[in-house]
Design an enzyme around this catalytic site. Structure first.
Site, PDB file in Angstrom:
ATOM      1  N   ASP A 288      14.207   6.353   9.756  1.00 12.30           N
ATOM      2  CA  ASP A 288      15.596   6.656   9.368  1.00 12.30           C
ATOM      3  C   ASP A 288      16.487   5.435   9.593  1.00 12.30           C
ATOM      4  O   ASP A 288      17.318   5.078   8.742  1.00 12.30           O
ATOM      5  CB  ASP A 288      16.118   7.916  10.089  1.00 12.30           C
ATOM      6  CG  ASP A 288      15.784   7.978  11.573  1.00 12.30           C
ATOM      7  OD1 ASP A 288      15.096   7.066  12.075  1.00 12.30           O
ATOM      8  OD2 ASP A 288      16.222   8.932  12.252  1.00 12.30           O
TER       9      ASP A 288
ATOM     10  N   TYR B 236       0.563  13.478   0.928  1.00  7.65           N
ATOM     11  CA  TYR B 236       0.148  13.543  -0.471  1.00  7.65           C
ATOM     12  C   TYR B 236      -1.249  14.131  -0.631  1.00  7.65           C
ATOM     13  O   TYR B 236      -1.540  14.797  -1.619  1.00  7.65           O
ATOM     14  CB  TYR B 236       0.150  12.134  -1.095  1.00  7.65           C
ATOM     15  CG  TYR B 236       1.505  11.634  -1.520  1.00  7.65           C
ATOM     16  CD1 TYR B 236       2.533  11.513  -0.606  1.00  7.65           C
ATOM     17  CD2 TYR B 236       1.739  11.261  -2.834  1.00  7.65           C
ATOM     18  CE1 TYR B 236       3.770  11.038  -0.996  1.00  7.65           C
ATOM     19  CE2 TYR B 236       2.969  10.782  -3.237  1.00  7.65           C
ATOM     20  CZ  TYR B 236       3.985  10.673  -2.311  1.00  7.65           C
ATOM     21  OH  TYR B 236       5.204  10.200  -2.714  1.00  7.65           O
TER      22      TYR B 236
ATOM     23  N   ASP C  72      11.751   2.962  -3.319  1.00  2.00           N
ATOM     24  CA  ASP C  72      12.780   3.266  -4.328  1.00  2.00           C
ATOM     25  C   ASP C  72      14.165   2.846  -3.825  1.00  2.00           C
ATOM     26  O   ASP C  72      15.007   2.399  -4.594  1.00  2.00           O
ATOM     27  CB  ASP C  72      12.789   4.763  -4.677  1.00  2.00           C
ATOM     28  CG  ASP C  72      12.067   5.062  -5.998  1.00  2.00           C
ATOM     29  OD1 ASP C  72      11.064   4.373  -6.288  1.00  2.00           O
ATOM     30  OD2 ASP C  72      12.492   5.971  -6.734  1.00  2.00           O
TER      31      ASP C  72
END
Ligand code: NAD
Ligand code: IPM
Ligand code: MN
Length: 368
Positions: free
Chosen positions: A228, A146, A256
């Site tokens: 993962d 980011y 999320d």
């Protein structure tokens, strides 16, 4: 009487709708306790851009600088609408990320909670929810991809290219790991460290620092999980997790996913903690698909108020009352449409109804 200054950044989409409910709660908390909130609403996000030409205007920066804590709604536009603002000036790159950077809010607490009694909210089978989900994602919030160096241009072969760097230094890793270990020590003494050290050098450094930090936390056992595999494990057996720590982007995605596991992003509040100032926001976005209808779930916003009461103002008992009041709305059989089961139409309530029910319940609970 103690006064706490709070900057209110309602933002875009459902932000103002759920912020209204948070404000109602803050007023009741004032009435019930020997405190006063000095609330300063300020423009933030796309709403601010369209009115002032800036997503994070000077006046808002001043209100946030002066505040003891910041309560933020949601920012962002739909994919189509977002094209009306130049990318670097939009609500995400122009307001949210600069705010995180300004206050160095490196530790993002994203609680994921669903008691056994509300297992029907989850798309997972009740037996997978078991006795309930109660985990905390600690997401590093001001580093990684980011905030890394970004360059774009045309290469020697005439192709457009972009370089986006995943950058961390040891201090940034160390401080967020300490937050995670501190929390794990207070909870179940298990820390799930989520990484990708089979590929990423940044994860190798992360894990080296973790080995240094863990020396001070001998009672905490560390479990390493590749990111993962963590995504799969969260679906197959979310109850195995308690405190999970990870870098910025892994935390964005897995949190999320956790909203999905609970049944709605509307159940995801958060706290963004910095060395001197913290801000509180739902983990989700501005939900353009339902904005303006009065049907957004305000749990994530009111839960962020509860986190602010506890973490910025030392009001843990009143925060616990607030969580209890919110849970009671669900256990009484009510929910906003995002969580409604088929056939339960009579129990579907609006954003404002949810807030009112929280207030009615909170008013009956003994003050700390
Ligand atoms: P979103 O989180 O806004 O919505 C995803 C889905 O979840 C939608 O179907 C939405 O209706 C639902 N949802 C989210 N919160 C809800 C609530 N409280 N009650 C009921 N349903 C809820 O994600 P998106 O659509 O991908 O993004 C929309 C905008 O929000 C984008 O511009 C994005 O950049 C921005 N965004 C902002 C933040 C933030 O302010 N921190 C976080 C995430 C996304
Ligand atoms: C979140 C959001 C933000 C993020 C966006 C809006 C910049 O998705 O808070 O999870 O990616 O951090
Ligand atoms: Mn996100």
């Amino acid at each position: 009487m103690t006064t706490h200054k709070v900057a209110l950044l309602a933002g875009d989409g459902i932000g103002p709708e759920i912020m209204d409910e948070a404000i109602k709660v803050l007023h009741l908390v004032e009435e019930r306790n020997e405190i006063q909130f000095e609330l300063t609403p300020a423009l933030f996000g796309a709403a601010a851009y369209f009115e002032t030409g800036k997503s994070f205007p000077e006046e808002t920066i001043a209100a946030c600088d002066a505040a003891d804590a910041i309560l933020k709604g949601t920012i962002g536009l739909s994919h189509e609408e977002s094209k009306k603002i130049p990318p670097d000036e939009g609500p995400e790159r122009g307001a949210l990320l600069p705010m995180r950077k300004r206050y160095d809010t490196y530790a993002n607490f994203r609680p994921v909670y669903l008691p056994h009694s509300l297992a029907h909210f989850s798309p997972l089978r009740p037996e997978v929810i078991g006795q309930g989900i109660d985990l905390m994602i600690i997401r590093e919030l001001v580093g990684g991809l980011y905030f890394g160096t970004k360059t774009e241009g045309i290469d020697d072969a005439g192709r457009r290219y972009v370089h986006e760097m995943l950058e961390y230094n040891e201090e940034q890793i160390q401080r967020v790991l300490k937050v995670a270990f501190d929390l794990a020590r207070k909870r179940k003494k298990v820390l799930h460290n989520i990484h990708k050290d089979n590929v990423l050098k940044s994860s190798l450094l992360w894990n080296t620092i973790l080995d240094e930090v863990r020396v001070d936390y001998p009672e905490v056992s560390v479990k390493h999980v590749l990111v993962d595999a963590a995504a799969t494990n969260l679906c197959l057996d979310p109850t195995q997790f308690d405190v999970m720590v990870m870098e910025n982007m892994f935390g964005d995605i897995l949190s999320d996913q956790c909203g999905g596991i609970l049944g709605s992003l509307g159940l995801m509040p958060s706290a963004c903690v910095g060395p001197t100032k913290s801000y509180y926001e739902p983990s989700h976005g501005s939900a353009p698909d339902i904005a303006g209808q009065g049907i957004a779930n305000p749990y994530s916003m009111i839960g962020s108020v509860a986190m602010m009461l506890e973490m910025s103002f030392g009001m843990a008992d009143e925060a616990a009352n607030l969580w209890q009041a919110m849970q009671s709305v669900f256990t009484d059989g009510y929910s906003t449409p995002d969580l409604a089961r088929r056939g339960d139409a009579e129990h579907i309530i609006t954003t404002a109804d949810f807030g009112d029910k929280v207030l009615s319940k909170l008013a009956t609970l003994p003050t700390p």
